[in-house]
Design a protein around this motif. Structure first.
Motif, short mmCIF file in Angstrom:
data_model
loop_
_atom_site.label_atom_id
_atom_site.label_comp_id
_atom_site.label_asym_id
_atom_site.label_seq_id
_atom_site.Cartn_x
_atom_site.Cartn_y
_atom_site.Cartn_z
N GLY A 1 -58.02 -41.54 -15.71
CA GLY A 1 -58.77 -40.68 -14.81
C GLY A 1 -58.54 -41.02 -13.34
N CYS A 2 -58.24 -42.30 -13.07
CA CYS A 2 -58.05 -42.73 -11.69
C CYS A 2 -56.59 -42.77 -11.31
N ASN A 3 -55.73 -42.26 -12.20
CA ASN A 3 -54.32 -42.00 -11.87
C ASN A 3 -53.36 -43.16 -12.13
N ALA B 1 -54.90 -44.45 -4.67
CA ALA B 1 -54.27 -43.40 -5.49
C ALA B 1 -55.27 -42.66 -6.37
N CYS B 2 -56.50 -43.17 -6.45
CA CYS B 2 -57.51 -42.48 -7.24
C CYS B 2 -58.08 -41.34 -6.41
N GLY B 3 -58.57 -40.32 -7.09
CA GLY B 3 -59.21 -39.21 -6.39
C GLY B 3 -60.70 -39.45 -6.25
N PRO B 4 -61.36 -38.62 -5.46
CA PRO B 4 -62.82 -38.76 -5.32
C PRO B 4 -63.55 -38.19 -6.53
N HIS B 5 -64.69 -38.71 -6.82
CA HIS B 5 -65.60 -38.00 -7.74
C HIS B 5 -67.04 -38.32 -7.38
N ASN C 1 -64.97 -43.25 -6.21
CA ASN C 1 -64.39 -43.28 -7.55
C ASN C 1 -64.82 -44.58 -8.24
#
Lengths: 351, 351
Positions: free
Chosen positions: B206-208, B124-128, B151
């Motif tokens: 930040g990671c949802n 569920a986290c997005g890329p960074h 992430n």
């Protein structure tokens, strides 16, 4: 003069500001609560030095850092150096820039260095990775290490070198406190600020030149006078910055977006550790602020709010500028999780 | 319960802390003057919740952010999920990590995702972009976009997914407040903190995943108890973090360097917006701090100073840790121009 004791004893440091007096200017919200806050000091000052409005300890000194570049660039024009090399408005804008080292900046900077006929290491600033992430990635892909021209201050350094060469001065050591290049810059800053800088702390900036502290009100006053000065050099710098907003910063930079929106109605310039200053020529005002903790995210929001407060930003433009003036924060999954905005206790109707 | 009003009205935000009470903990010096300052609040708390020492408004709440990961990882072990997939100490350390996405992290994470047999977008986290500059440059050179595994929280997400799968729960939506995965994590946090979290503000990290606010003293108490808890799961997590300091952060990261130096005498974990917490098992203490303005540079200096103050860091180790505990700042030309260090008015003999 408490600074003298400090300067005599290099092991001692002292606070320039009674920071206990400084209010919260900016809130960082993670919905539904305020997660972090930024205190600071800010002032609005006239060309004669009258403080129209102030928040926090504005008589205390700050290092002006890169805020002062438009004024540091004056000797480049006033000495005749700019005309001697046929400097374009683009070069003049770069002399005042904290640029992002995008191709649009580098192309100009490379040709400027060629005109001077100096090697890269004549620049006293060191290399750093471009502020612009795309430009930084381009360098990595090309297998090229950042050079001194990629330093965000390289335009200022080229202007200083140009001036030294034009006046027949030894370019080596132009970054040192006693070199005529730095002395002329200090004199013009002191004149426009109407402030004796002799006994102020002198730091070394990120790009290796001296940064001489001054009261925040003096920085604001220098900008007020820079914005209204009838001289040819100030007018050419103001025009160059307004005509080339991308060159003073970069595609994604705050000062660039503000200047694109407001044109020649403001001169705005950021500095490291969250100093920010602007001139509003039509009002004969200068504004300057320093966020106590050095966070640029707060300085941007605060100076945008002050421009709105002074009605330099109209409501339509203000709405369009919200992504930089009161930015929403998105998490890595693209969800809006918070916002950075002025504290409701400061400028309640403007931020 | 002032939070209830806030939570009922999503347009309202409120400060969690009376930040006017918080002292300056850290100075940022540009020689010869203090250029910026960081205020904050910090506390040292026992397993029974006794506040041994405190600075600033420590009863006010903070979002614990990634500080809480070692405790959020408990259900992964306590549910039997870790043993069911044969989790290694490396994986357990990554479950608690804010990692820099270096190869050493990615290798473990990729194989863990394969073990689960889930697609990348199950996370569920997005890329960074990787926190580690060299790892980020490697990706650019390889022409690879960051994935959700890059992430910094991806290990925590893999642990949460592993637990849901092991318990036969629907993995989709594991990041939502009401999913059993989040509920179990909240319960363990609440138990170790001995704090009712029901009416606290809930932000989105930040990671949802949800980040539930708690008094700073509760965060410190949770760490005190985590450090001394006799259970098998806490012992395995403490051992995994101590054995794999690079995996909890990265080659150039603060928590990694502290853990390398101190081994299993501390459990230390950073969080975004400058929360930082540590357990000192031998003393039965937990410490937690929050820098008001969210600057990680200050949180690191402050928590190092607290560990030194408590004599968890001896003088030899303290000298060796100065590059992270009181870092000198170098400009682009390589000149030492300043330093970040504890304020002489706070912990005068420890920082």
């Amino acid at each position: 003069m408490p600074w003298m004791a400090v300067l005599r004893n290099p092991d001692k440091t002292a606070h320039m500001s009674n920071i206990l007096e400084n209010p919260v200017l900016v809130d960082v919200i993670r919905h539904p609560a305020v997660e972090s806050v930024h205190r600071g000091r800010a002032c609005i000052v006239t060309v004669t030095g009258e403080v129209i409005e102030a928040w926090g300890d504005v008589e205390a000194a700050v290092y002006p850092r890169s805020c002062i570049k438009p004024i540091q660039a004056l000797p480049f024009l006033e000495s005749g150096a700019a005309d001697a090399i046929g400097a374009s408005p683009e070069q003049i804008a770069l002399a005042c820039a904290s640029h992002s080292a995008e191709a649009v900046h580098l192309n100009e900077l490379v040709s400027w260095l060629e005109i001077l006929g100096l090697p890269m290491d004549a620049l006293a600033c060191g290399p750093h990775v471009p502020n612009d992430p795309a430009a930084a990635a381009d360098l990595v892909r090309a297998g090229i290490k950042p050079t001194r021209l990629h330093n965000n201050c390289s335009g200022k350094h080229l202007a200083m070198l140009s001036t030294a060469l034009h006046l027949g001065e030894e370019p080596g050591g132009y970054e040192t406190f006693d070199h005529p290049v730095q002395k002329r810059a200090r004199e013009r800053i002191s004149e426009l600020a109407d402030t004796d800088l002799t006994n102020q702390p002198v730091g070394t900036d990120g790009c290796n030149i001296p940064t001489v502290a001054m009261p925040l009100t003096s920085l604001a006053r220098a900008f007020a006078r820079f914005g209204t000065d009838p001289g040819d050099a100030t007018a050419r710098i103001r025009a160059a910055m307004a005509a080339h907003p991308v060159l003073i910063g970069g595609t994604e930079r705050f000062d660039t977006k503000i200047t694109k929106a407001l044109g020649n109605t403001v001169v705005i310039k950021t500095g490291a550790e969250a100093v920010h200053a602007a001139a509003i020529p039509s009002l004969g005002l200068g504004i300057a602020l320093k966020i106590d903790d050095g966070a640029g995210r707060a300085a941007e929001v605060a100076i945008a709010a002050l421009l709105h407060y002074l009605k330099v930003i109209d409501e339509t433009t203000w709405a369009a500028l919200q992504p930089v003036a009161a930015p929403s924060m998105y998490n890595t999954a693209g969800k809006a999780v918070g916002q950075i905005k002025t504290s409701p206790n400061w400028l309640p109707n403007a931020g």
